[in-house]
Structures are given as structure tokens and as C-alpha cells.
Design an enzyme around this catalytic site. Structure first.
Site, PDB file in Angstrom:
ATOM      1  N   CYS A 169      44.483  46.611  31.004  1.00 46.98           N
ATOM      2  CA  CYS A 169      44.657  44.592  30.915  1.00 46.98           C
ATOM      3  C   CYS A 169      46.106  44.313  30.767  1.00 46.98           C
ATOM      4  O   CYS A 169      47.220  43.869  31.880  1.00 46.98           O
ATOM      5  CB  CYS A 169      43.971  43.416  30.341  1.00 46.98           C
ATOM      6  SG  CYS A 169      43.855  42.537  30.907  1.00 46.98           S
TER       7      CYS A 169
ATOM      8  N   HIS B  76      39.396  13.283  45.413  1.00 44.39           N
ATOM      9  CA  HIS B  76      40.386  12.741  46.852  1.00 44.39           C
ATOM     10  C   HIS B  76      42.117  12.680  46.272  1.00 44.39           C
ATOM     11  O   HIS B  76      42.033  12.141  46.098  1.00 44.39           O
ATOM     12  CB  HIS B  76      39.922  12.720  48.038  1.00 44.39           C
ATOM     13  CG  HIS B  76      39.993  12.270  48.741  1.00 44.39           C
ATOM     14  ND1 HIS B  76      39.608  13.288  50.006  1.00 44.39           N
ATOM     15  CD2 HIS B  76      40.794  11.386  49.668  1.00 44.39           C
ATOM     16  CE1 HIS B  76      40.744  13.134  51.079  1.00 44.39           C
ATOM     17  NE2 HIS B  76      41.434  12.032  51.208  1.00 44.39           N
TER      18      HIS B  76
ATOM     19  N   LYS C 226      50.170  42.794  36.373  1.00 48.30           N
ATOM     20  CA  LYS C 226      49.292  42.296  38.383  1.00 48.30           C
ATOM     21  C   LYS C 226      49.529  41.311  38.895  1.00 48.30           C
ATOM     22  O   LYS C 226      50.459  40.354  39.737  1.00 48.30           O
ATOM     23  CB  LYS C 226      48.618  42.955  38.797  1.00 48.30           C
ATOM     24  CG  LYS C 226      47.310  42.359  40.041  1.00 48.30           C
ATOM     25  CD  LYS C 226      46.351  42.344  39.765  1.00 48.30           C
ATOM     26  CE  LYS C 226      46.020  41.854  39.446  1.00 48.30           C
ATOM     27  NZ  LYS C 226      43.522  42.116  38.902  1.00 48.30           N
TER      28      LYS C 226
ATOM     29  N   GLU D  40      45.010  43.368  46.845  1.00 49.50           N
ATOM     30  CA  GLU D  40      46.029  42.818  45.546  1.00 49.50           C
ATOM     31  C   GLU D  40      47.222  43.020  46.104  1.00 49.50           C
ATOM     32  O   GLU D  40      48.123  42.423  46.084  1.00 49.50           O
ATOM     33  CB  GLU D  40      45.257  42.751  44.674  1.00 49.50           C
ATOM     34  CG  GLU D  40      44.123  41.911  44.230  1.00 49.50           C
ATOM     35  CD  GLU D  40      43.672  42.265  42.124  1.00 49.50           C
ATOM     36  OE1 GLU D  40      42.919  40.704  42.270  1.00 49.50           O
ATOM     37  OE2 GLU D  40      43.874  42.823  41.807  1.00 49.50           O
TER      38      GLU D  40
ATOM     39  N   TYR E 211      39.377  46.260  45.645  1.00 47.87           N
ATOM     40  CA  TYR E 211      40.314  44.798  45.445  1.00 47.87           C
ATOM     41  C   TYR E 211      41.799  44.898  44.934  1.00 47.87           C
ATOM     42  O   TYR E 211      42.994  44.047  44.490  1.00 47.87           O
ATOM     43  CB  TYR E 211      39.460  43.466  44.371  1.00 47.87           C
ATOM     44  CG  TYR E 211      39.456  44.535  42.217  1.00 47.87           C
ATOM     45  CD1 TYR E 211      40.106  44.440  41.943  1.00 47.87           C
ATOM     46  CD2 TYR E 211      38.201  45.732  42.498  1.00 47.87           C
ATOM     47  CE1 TYR E 211      40.306  45.000  40.779  1.00 47.87           C
ATOM     48  CE2 TYR E 211      38.541  45.611  40.728  1.00 47.87           C
ATOM     49  CZ  TYR E 211      39.735  44.977  40.204  1.00 47.87           C
ATOM     50  OH  TYR E 211      39.251  45.554  38.813  1.00 47.87           O
TER      51      TYR E 211
ATOM     52  N   GLU F 203      37.250  19.540  46.838  1.00 46.68           N
ATOM     53  CA  GLU F 203      36.511  18.139  46.880  1.00 46.68           C
ATOM     54  C   GLU F 203      35.120  18.697  47.939  1.00 46.68           C
ATOM     55  O   GLU F 203      33.659  19.008  47.802  1.00 46.68           O
ATOM     56  CB  GLU F 203      36.799  17.287  47.895  1.00 46.68           C
ATOM     57  CG  GLU F 203      37.402  17.121  49.135  1.00 46.68           C
ATOM     58  CD  GLU F 203      38.037  16.098  49.518  1.00 46.68           C
ATOM     59  OE1 GLU F 203      37.286  14.829  49.500  1.00 46.68           O
ATOM     60  OE2 GLU F 203      39.491  16.149  49.091  1.00 46.68           O
TER      61      GLU F 203
ATOM     62  N   CYS G 232      45.757  43.886  34.476  1.00 43.32           N
ATOM     63  CA  CYS G 232      45.972  42.129  35.241  1.00 43.32           C
ATOM     64  C   CYS G 232      47.200  41.511  34.579  1.00 43.32           C
ATOM     65  O   CYS G 232      47.454  40.487  35.296  1.00 43.32           O
ATOM     66  CB  CYS G 232      44.758  41.506  34.158  1.00 43.32           C
ATOM     67  SG  CYS G 232      43.561  42.685  34.181  1.00 43.32           S
TER      68      CYS G 232
END
Length: 451
Positions: free
Chosen positions: A43, A434, A51, A181, A177, A439, A48
Site C-alpha cells: 500500500c 445544493h 498510485k 486505474e 481495477y 445531492e 495505494c
């Protein structure tokens, strides 16, 4: 005096192993940890963290374009890989140092060496036998290359952070993934990217509608995607790599990235010799308490191939300490884990896909897809998606899927509600913020599909 040298010996200095070692030591246990590479593991050092820093770097190219639409006079941005790479390695070294200090300050003895299991209560490290009441295997996993001639001409994800220069043309093999990625990252850095995936659609196992949109957006940003296609042959060609595909394409690339799978790091650890059971893929077989077939040996993280995510490995490490050292048997909770895929746009999800939920029970599907305000103003084609899968009977949210910039940030917060068992009506009662993209997750009133 204890009959063992240590109460706990941890093999592996990634996020899970370090957390378990620290917490056990903080509780008064005598702990040692061995790491043959660098503290921080996949990681922090080659996964992670680097990356995500590359994700950030790749986002600015499109940002320059958007800035012009908003009235900013900016020069064309030129990405300087050596500058970024230098800063990247400085940061990784800093983080490695942080991990080391955390261990030392917790009273953990650290061996910067490979350790192997030599018995139910013993390990071999630096040529010596060390004994421990408990052994925790947290050696993680590694990227693999396919079994084909000249596979060594290609690189894997670990190699990307050490490239001397960015390739002009890159072929990415895979549709998971990691493949998606890095295809997006490299395209964002200005690399001409081609992607081969043997399946009918990328991101197998994720929600079908979400992965379809991500595929469209990846193609929109210039990635030359070939589905139903795999690499057939590769050979060296004047410093480049000549590739022939199963679809008959013949092209030449500067680099070929294999992102076709990972394998648990159990080779040569001595686990099977002492009675630890391994699965067909080499993963350590454990029960719900992370205990192996040998009662004194436990395993956590990617080496068990359960849910291969850093926060899960950390949770498993905490549950291990709670079970073994605090006398409170704690099974690992692998239900409703939020996750993110850092493509462009990002994908955040928690819970079931629409396809899996439909097989389980009658459901309602609430979904909207639209062009967000920020990029629509700049004339960009980006589309985002918000999706909720709801149980007709209980009204609980069975799955939440978000495809949008910063989807990882959004799903972390939505994940709390889903984990708590929130219903569609709970979401409906929440007032929208908003104007935001998110939302839409609380303003979808009518289902678009039921089953």
C-alpha cells in the site's frame, strides 16, 4: 520467564502487520516484526499511496483545459516525470520512516530481513531460530505475469513508479481495477494508451451499469480499448515491443503493462511444511478469527486472499490482537465494505450490485446519470452516475454505486448510512446540499426499474 523469545512474531511489515504488531506491543506483549523489503508494504511503497499521488498528477492535464473555459489564461502544461518521480520517492521514504518510528516507539523489535516459519512456534530470521508463542503471517501479495513466451519484456504495476521516463505508447493488459486505474493515470499524463481485455466488459464483478459508464468515459478520454481481446505474442523490436493480439492486431509499444492478477506471498515461507493449509492460489486458509490449521499461526491481509484492501488488513490485524491478546474473540467483519476504483471518473461502491441483488430478492433500482455542472460548463462530455439498489421488503439500501469525480470521498460517507441499515426513506428525508453532484443520491424519488 517466558518459554518463548517473543509473545508475537509478525512476518511482513505492511499496513496489517504493522498495526497488529504495534497494538499488541502497546498492550504489553513482547513483539518482533520482520520485513525483507520496505516497511509500509504494498500500500505505502508500491500500491495505494504512490498510485493515488499519480492519480492527482494525472488530473491536472484536464484541469488546464477546464481552466481556459473558466476564463483563465494558462500556458499548456507539460508534465515533467523526473520532477514528480523525485518528489514521489521522497514522500515514500518519509512514510517508510514514519512506520519505522511507530514500531520502535511501540517497543517492537524490527528485523529488516526475510523470515520463514520453521515450526509451530519458531521462525528463522538472519540465520537464527527465534521462538514465539504466536506467529502472524502478513506478507501480502505481488503482481504476476502471464505464462507466455517473452513475458519478461512486460512490466507490472510495481515497476511503474521506477520508470526512467514515461513511454510514448503503452499497452495495458487486463480489465480489473489496477489495469483500468493505470490506463486512466497514464492517459492523463499524456501517454498514448491501448488496453486489451479478454472479457466482454471491464471491471468484472462490479455493477454492470457502473462499469459500462466507466468504459465509455475511458474511451472518451482517448484510451484505445479492445474488449474480447488478449495478447497472443510479444517480442523485442529495436528497443520497443512488438505485440500480436488474439483479434489479429499487430502493433508496437514502448511498454507493455501486465495487470492480470496478483498472487499471495507464500512461496518458500515454510508454511505447508509445518501444517498450515494453503489454497490452490497459494493463499493461507484461515477461519473467521484469522487462525490457520496450526493453532499458534495466524494470517491476515492479502496473503489470505479474502478481501484485498488495506483498511481490511488493518481491521483483521486489530481483530487478531483483540482475539489473541485481549481475550475477546472477535471475528472479522467482511460485510458491507465500501471501496473505490480510482479511474477517471472514480467509482465508489458499497453493498450489492444490481445483478446480485436481483438474484437474492425483489428490488427497486433508483439511478440517474447526468453531466455535472463543473465540466458541462467547460463543454466536456463527462457523465456521472448515482445509483441505489433497494429491498422492496425491508426498504434497506442493498447497494450504493457512484461514478463521479471524488466518488471515493462520497462513498466513504454514504457507506456509514448503508452499514447502519439506512432505508430509502432515510435517504429521502435527508435534505439535499445544493448545488452538488451528490445531492442526486437523496433526490431520486421514483425507481427506474423493479424486479
Amino acid at each position: 520467564m517466558s518459554e518463548f523469545d517473543y509473545d508475537l512474531f509478525v512476518i511482513g511489515g505492511g499496513s496489517g502487520g504493522v498495526r497488529a504488531a504495534r497494538v499488541a506491543a502497546a498492550g504489553g506483549a513482547k513483539v518482533a516484526l520482520a520485513e525483507e523489503s520496505r516497511l509500509g508494504g504494498t500500500c505505502v511503497i508500491r500500491g495505494c499511496v504512490p498510485k493515488k499521488l499519480m492519480v492527482f498528477a494525472s488530473s491536472y492535464r484536464e484541469g488546464f483545459s477546464e481552466a481556459r473555459a473558466y476564463g483563465w489564461d494558462v500556458e499548456d502544461g507539460v508534465f515533467q516525470w523526473p520532477v514528480f518521480q523525485g518528489h514521489l520517492h521522497e514522500e515514500l521514504t518519509r512514510l517508510e520512516g514514519v512506520y519505522g518510528k511507530l514500531l520502535v516507539n511501540s517497543g517492537v523489535e524490527v528485523f529488516d530481513s526475510r523470515a520463514t516459519v520453521s515450526g509451530a512456534h519458531s521462525v528463522r530470521v538472519r540465520g537464527e531460530e527465534k521462538t514465539a508463542k504466536h506467529i502472524l503471517v502478513a506478507t501480502g501479495g505481488r503482481p504476476t505475469r502471464p505464462d507466455m513466451p517473452n513475458a519478461d519484456l512486460g512490466i507490472v504495476s510495481d515497476d511503474l513508479f521506477d520508470l526512467e521516463a514515461l513511454p510514448e505508447r503503452l499497452l495495458v493488459i487486463g480489465g480489473g481495477y489496477i489495469a483500468c486505474e493505470f490506463a486512466c493515470i497514464m492517459a492523463g499524463l499524456g501517454v498514448e494508451v491501448t488496453q486489451y481485455y479478454r472479457g466482454a466488459q471491464i471491471l468484472r464483478g462490479f455493477d454492470e451499469e457502473a462499469r459500462g459508464l466507466i468504459s465509455e468515459m475511458m474511451i472518451e478520454q482517448g484510451i484505445d480499448m479492445h474488449l474480447g481481446t488478449n495478447i497472443l505474442e510479444m517480442s523485442e523490436d529495436g528497443g520497443k515491443i512488438a505485440v500480436r493480439s488474439t483479434a489479429g492486431h499487430e502493433e508496437t509499444f514502448d511498454k507493455v503493462l501486465f495487470a492480470t492478477g496478483r498472487a499471495p506471498n507464500t512461496d518458500g515461507l515454510g508454511l505447508e511444511e509445518v501444517g498450515v493449509e494453503l489454497g490452490r492460489g497459494g493463499q493461507v486458509i484461515v477461519d473467521e478469527y484469522s487462525q490457520t490449521a496450526v493453532p499458534s499461526i495466524y494470517a491476515i491481509g492479502d496473503v489470505t486472499d479474502r478481501v484485498n484492501l488495506t483498511p481490511v488488513a488493518i481491521r483483521e490485524g486489530m481483530a487478531f490482537v483483540e482475539t489473541v491478546f485481549n481475550g475477546n474473540p472477535t471475528p472479522v467483519d467482511h460485510e458491507l465494505i465500501p471501496s473505490a476504483v480510482f479511474t477517471t471518473p472514480e467509482y465508489g461502491s458499497i453493498g450489492m450490485t444490481e445483478e446480485a441483488a436481483r438474484e437474492q430478492e425483489p428490488i427497486e433500482v433508483y439511478c440517474t446519470s447526468f453531466r455535472p455542472m463543473q465540466t458541462a460548463f467547460a463543454g466536456k462530455p463527462l457523465r456521472v452516475m448515482m445509483k441505489l439498489i433497494v429491498s422492496k421488503e425491508s426498504r434497506k439500501i442493498l447497494g450504493c454505486h457512484i461514478v463521479a469525480p471524488a466518488a471515493g470521498e462520497m462513498i466513504q460517507l454514504a457507506g456509514i448510512a448503508v452499514k447502519m441499515g439506512a432505508t430509502k426513506e432515510d435517504f429521502d428525508r435527508t435534505v439535499a446540499v445544493h448545488p452538488t453532484m451528490s445531492e442526486e443520491i437523496v433526490t431520486m424519488r421514483d425507481p427506474i426499474r423493479t424486479s
